[in-house]
Scaffold this motif. Sequence first.
Motif: not given
Length: 320
Positions: A45, A59, A63
């Motif tokens: 991440s 997004q 993800d």
Amino acid sequence: MTASSTRRTTAAYSRTAAVGAIAVAGALLLTGCGDQTKDDESSESQSANSAPLADKLPQAIRDKGVIKVGSDIAYAPVEFKDDSGKTAGIDPDLADAMGKQLGVKFEFQNATFDTLIGGLASKRYDIAMSAMTDTKDRQEGVDADTGKKVGSGVDFVDYFTAGVSLYTNKGDDQGIKTWDDLCGKTMAVQRNTFSHDLAKDQAKKCTEAGEQTLKIEDFSTNPEAETRMRSKGADVVSADFPIAAYSVRNSGAGKYFEIVGDQVEAGPYGIAVAKDNTQLRDALQAAVQAIIDSGDYKKIIDKWGVADGAVTEAKINGGS
């Protein structure tokens, strides 16, 4: 793969990443070794968030950490399977460099060329990257043969330029020097490419001139077309210049084929994106421009010996 006869600044390191790094460090102090799986996930991440252009992506893709790429992986040197079975070539190398800018991996999925745009429409892929020429017909979803609207069209992020070449069995050029020499000949070609469209146009010209027509045999992949010519079932193959040059240089250690005449109809290769996915399109444009500006693009283009097709600007829908 070219197609249709109409003619185939980075952001600063994010505060989120910095905060994430502090949080991870604090967690390690509290838990010692802790759960290695969670540590790995935190590391991944942080890596994504630290990519300079990560925040430009939708997004949902951030993800997942993956951009699914539809590609016809049988078109060396643009994309092909190497001796180990790994996807290699110009497009995968450029995608890797773009992935570092965006903080995601580009996952290539093999398909036949003529199904790629449909795969975008059905959401099977996020993008198509497969030596596809940016043309108005493709932008507008128009069938090149009928002129009729057949889909919603796609947007392109242009990243390379290539023309089309003719090549024959070595030492057997059939007197072919230009496209006007093709009347009465048989061409093997990959279907739904620009070479295929040019061949159909040339066949009409031969007929209108009262000459023997150009017979066309179309195949799912370019290697199949080459095999047909090698077996004497066709006189000539047409493909984008980088592909033709690569085949001439490498097939049979350079003993199988030769290019005849000059390349024609130069046009831009584009990364195809669904019309309604403008955020992804703009992120890809930023990534292509970033690797051009950094010099990574030039290194890749030079590695594959295709510097003549290099561009200096990542345009959107620059094809005509």
